[in-house]
Scaffold this motif. Sequence first.
Motif, PDB file in Angstrom:
ATOM      1  N   THR A 196       0.831  -1.197   0.000  1.00  0.00           N
ATOM      2  CA  THR A 196       0.000   0.000   0.000  1.00  0.00           C
ATOM      3  C   THR A 196       0.869   1.252   0.000  1.00  0.00           C
ATOM      4  O   THR A 196       1.703   1.449   0.892  1.00  0.00           O
ATOM      5  CB  THR A 196      -0.926   0.019   1.234  1.00  0.00           C
ATOM      6  OG1 THR A 196      -1.770  -1.132   1.195  1.00  0.00           O
ATOM      7  CG2 THR A 196      -1.800   1.272   1.230  1.00  0.00           C
ATOM      8  N   VAL A 197       0.661   2.099  -1.013  1.00  0.00           N
ATOM      9  CA  VAL A 197       1.367   3.379  -1.108  1.00  0.00           C
ATOM     10  C   VAL A 197       0.579   4.467  -0.397  1.00  0.00           C
ATOM     11  O   VAL A 197       1.139   5.314   0.288  1.00  0.00           O
ATOM     12  CB  VAL A 197       1.603   3.748  -2.588  1.00  0.00           C
ATOM     13  CG1 VAL A 197       2.261   5.125  -2.712  1.00  0.00           C
ATOM     14  CG2 VAL A 197       2.457   2.694  -3.273  1.00  0.00           C
ATOM     15  N   VAL A 198      -0.735   4.475  -0.576  1.00  0.00           N
ATOM     16  CA  VAL A 198      -1.611   5.424   0.105  1.00  0.00           C
ATOM     17  C   VAL A 198      -2.934   4.732   0.357  1.00  0.00           C
ATOM     18  O   VAL A 198      -3.379   3.909  -0.461  1.00  0.00           O
ATOM     19  CB  VAL A 198      -1.792   6.711  -0.728  1.00  0.00           C
ATOM     20  CG1 VAL A 198      -2.530   6.435  -2.023  1.00  0.00           C
ATOM     21  CG2 VAL A 198      -2.504   7.794   0.072  1.00  0.00           C
ATOM     22  N   ASP A 199      -3.559   5.032   1.491  1.00  0.00           N
ATOM     23  CA  ASP A 199      -4.816   4.366   1.847  1.00  0.00           C
ATOM     24  C   ASP A 199      -5.952   5.384   1.859  1.00  0.00           C
ATOM     25  O   ASP A 199      -5.762   6.580   1.629  1.00  0.00           O
ATOM     26  CB  ASP A 199      -4.688   3.669   3.206  1.00  0.00           C
ATOM     27  CG  ASP A 199      -5.477   2.365   3.253  1.00  0.00           C
ATOM     28  OD1 ASP A 199      -6.490   2.260   2.518  1.00  0.00           O
ATOM     29  OD2 ASP A 199      -5.091   1.466   4.014  1.00  0.00           O
ATOM     30  N   LEU A 200      -7.138   4.892   2.169  1.00  0.00           N
ATOM     31  CA  LEU A 200      -8.341   5.713   2.061  1.00  0.00           C
ATOM     32  C   LEU A 200      -8.376   6.874   3.041  1.00  0.00           C
ATOM     33  O   LEU A 200      -9.157   7.815   2.867  1.00  0.00           O
ATOM     34  CB  LEU A 200      -9.581   4.834   2.263  1.00  0.00           C
ATOM     35  CG  LEU A 200      -9.800   3.725   1.226  1.00  0.00           C
ATOM     36  CD1 LEU A 200     -10.957   2.834   1.651  1.00  0.00           C
ATOM     37  CD2 LEU A 200     -10.066   4.313  -0.141  1.00  0.00           C
ATOM     38  N   ASP A 201      -7.560   6.841   4.097  1.00  0.00           N
ATOM     39  CA  ASP A 201      -7.584   7.922   5.071  1.00  0.00           C
ATOM     40  C   ASP A 201      -6.785   9.150   4.619  1.00  0.00           C
ATOM     41  O   ASP A 201      -6.789  10.176   5.290  1.00  0.00           O
ATOM     42  CB  ASP A 201      -7.058   7.444   6.426  1.00  0.00           C
ATOM     43  CG  ASP A 201      -5.648   6.892   6.337  1.00  0.00           C
ATOM     44  OD1 ASP A 201      -5.123   6.769   5.207  1.00  0.00           O
ATOM     45  OD2 ASP A 201      -5.069   6.582   7.395  1.00  0.00           O
ATOM     46  N   GLN A 202      -6.129   9.051   3.449  1.00  0.00           N
ATOM     47  CA  GLN A 202      -5.341  10.172   2.945  1.00  0.00           C
ATOM     48  C   GLN A 202      -5.908  10.660   1.616  1.00  0.00           C
ATOM     49  O   GLN A 202      -5.774   9.985   0.599  1.00  0.00           O
ATOM     50  CB  GLN A 202      -3.885   9.751   2.741  1.00  0.00           C
ATOM     51  CG  GLN A 202      -3.023  10.789   2.017  1.00  0.00           C
ATOM     52  CD  GLN A 202      -2.901  12.080   2.783  1.00  0.00           C
ATOM     53  OE1 GLN A 202      -2.317  12.121   3.859  1.00  0.00           O
ATOM     54  NE2 GLN A 202      -3.462  13.166   2.237  1.00  0.00           N
ATOM     55  N   PRO A 203      -6.578  11.828   1.596  1.00  0.00           N
ATOM     56  CA  PRO A 203      -7.083  12.348   0.319  1.00  0.00           C
ATOM     57  C   PRO A 203      -5.932  12.614  -0.651  1.00  0.00           C
ATOM     58  O   PRO A 203      -4.845  13.038  -0.244  1.00  0.00           O
ATOM     59  CB  PRO A 203      -7.783  13.654   0.710  1.00  0.00           C
ATOM     60  CG  PRO A 203      -7.985  13.570   2.189  1.00  0.00           C
ATOM     61  CD  PRO A 203      -6.893  12.717   2.728  1.00  0.00           C
ATOM     62  N   VAL A 204      -6.177  12.343  -1.929  1.00  0.00           N
ATOM     63  CA  VAL A 204      -5.156  12.570  -2.947  1.00  0.00           C
ATOM     64  C   VAL A 204      -5.707  13.500  -4.019  1.00  0.00           C
ATOM     65  O   VAL A 204      -6.906  13.535  -4.287  1.00  0.00           O
ATOM     66  CB  VAL A 204      -4.681  11.247  -3.584  1.00  0.00           C
ATOM     67  CG1 VAL A 204      -4.046  10.351  -2.536  1.00  0.00           C
ATOM     68  CG2 VAL A 204      -5.817  10.529  -4.286  1.00  0.00           C
ATOM     69  N   GLU A 205      -4.791  14.262  -4.620  1.00  0.00           N
ATOM     70  CA  GLU A 205      -5.166  15.187  -5.685  1.00  0.00           C
ATOM     71  C   GLU A 205      -4.921  14.607  -7.066  1.00  0.00           C
ATOM     72  O   GLU A 205      -5.469  15.090  -8.053  1.00  0.00           O
ATOM     73  CB  GLU A 205      -4.394  16.493  -5.530  1.00  0.00           C
ATOM     74  CG  GLU A 205      -4.769  17.267  -4.284  1.00  0.00           C
ATOM     75  CD  GLU A 205      -4.117  18.631  -4.239  1.00  0.00           C
ATOM     76  OE1 GLU A 205      -4.845  19.636  -4.247  1.00  0.00           O
ATOM     77  OE2 GLU A 205      -2.873  18.680  -4.222  1.00  0.00           O
ATOM     78  N   GLY A 206      -4.110  13.590  -7.171  1.00  0.00           N
ATOM     79  CA  GLY A 206      -3.846  13.002  -8.471  1.00  0.00           C
ATOM     80  C   GLY A 206      -2.951  11.791  -8.371  1.00  0.00           C
ATOM     81  O   GLY A 206      -2.143  11.662  -7.438  1.00  0.00           O
TER      82      GLY A 206
END
Length: 280
Positions: A196-206
């Motif tokens: 996992t690089v980023v999970d659902l608890d971290q909003p991403v812009e792109g």
Amino acid sequence: MATFATSDQLLVIIDPAARETDGESVRIAKDVLSAGAAAKVCMPDGPEEFARVLARRGSRRPVVVGDDGALVRAVTLLHRRRELAGCVLSMVPVGGPLGVAHALGVPMGAVAAARAVLDGVERRMDLLVDDSDGVVLGALRIPPLTAVAAAPEPVAARGWLRPYQHLVRSLSTTRPLPAVPRPGAARLRVEVDGETVVDLDQPVEGISVTPGGPDGLAEVEVRPLSVGAEATPLRATGRTVTVTGTDFRYRADAGVAGPVRRRTWRVVEGAWGLTVPGAP
């Protein structure tokens, strides 16, 4: 890289959108190709005829005269027929958009591109293949909401590629949020080779995924939502990339796909061949 002889037989497939947008460039490409090789010219009226012509190419080397959408269409058809590995494609870019062709090394002028078809070399390219048997030649992007809304519909979308015109919806969650996502942010889980690089608890812009990295790996970049100072992009490389979320869309080459809740892409190293200019 393989080189080609002018004695090669060509199958020149002229995309309908190319004929509509720039008939003069189409004429120039036909003249150059026909003068330099034995060329059979076909002008399919729609996707079904395009597919039939390509399937019946025999020993002729296919040359697509058209935009990024036409090139993606040809690669997709050959991939799904499991004929991509043994077929070298050539392209004369006419119309628009042409960003993918340019990034892959295809000359932008009709004369230069046609001469590269005749005298160029084969370059093997990596390919992203998803779990629905779709392909991505260039970069794959999951853009901000505002970018999808403002993006113009490509010319190739008329009749053949129909990008979805809806907006990417932000993902909902019942957990406390560390930041309030502004328009354009999404909540997605991104996994590269199972990590996992980023999970659902971290909003991403792109998110961007690009084939052709070192050792046949895809290069992945995730841009977290920045609050105040700009957030540092998260980067990873791998052979498989899985994105999970609620009804997200993604931009791939000449179109927008989705909505999907989960999609996995894998890199196929050296999956296809494209004719590009040889070394000077």
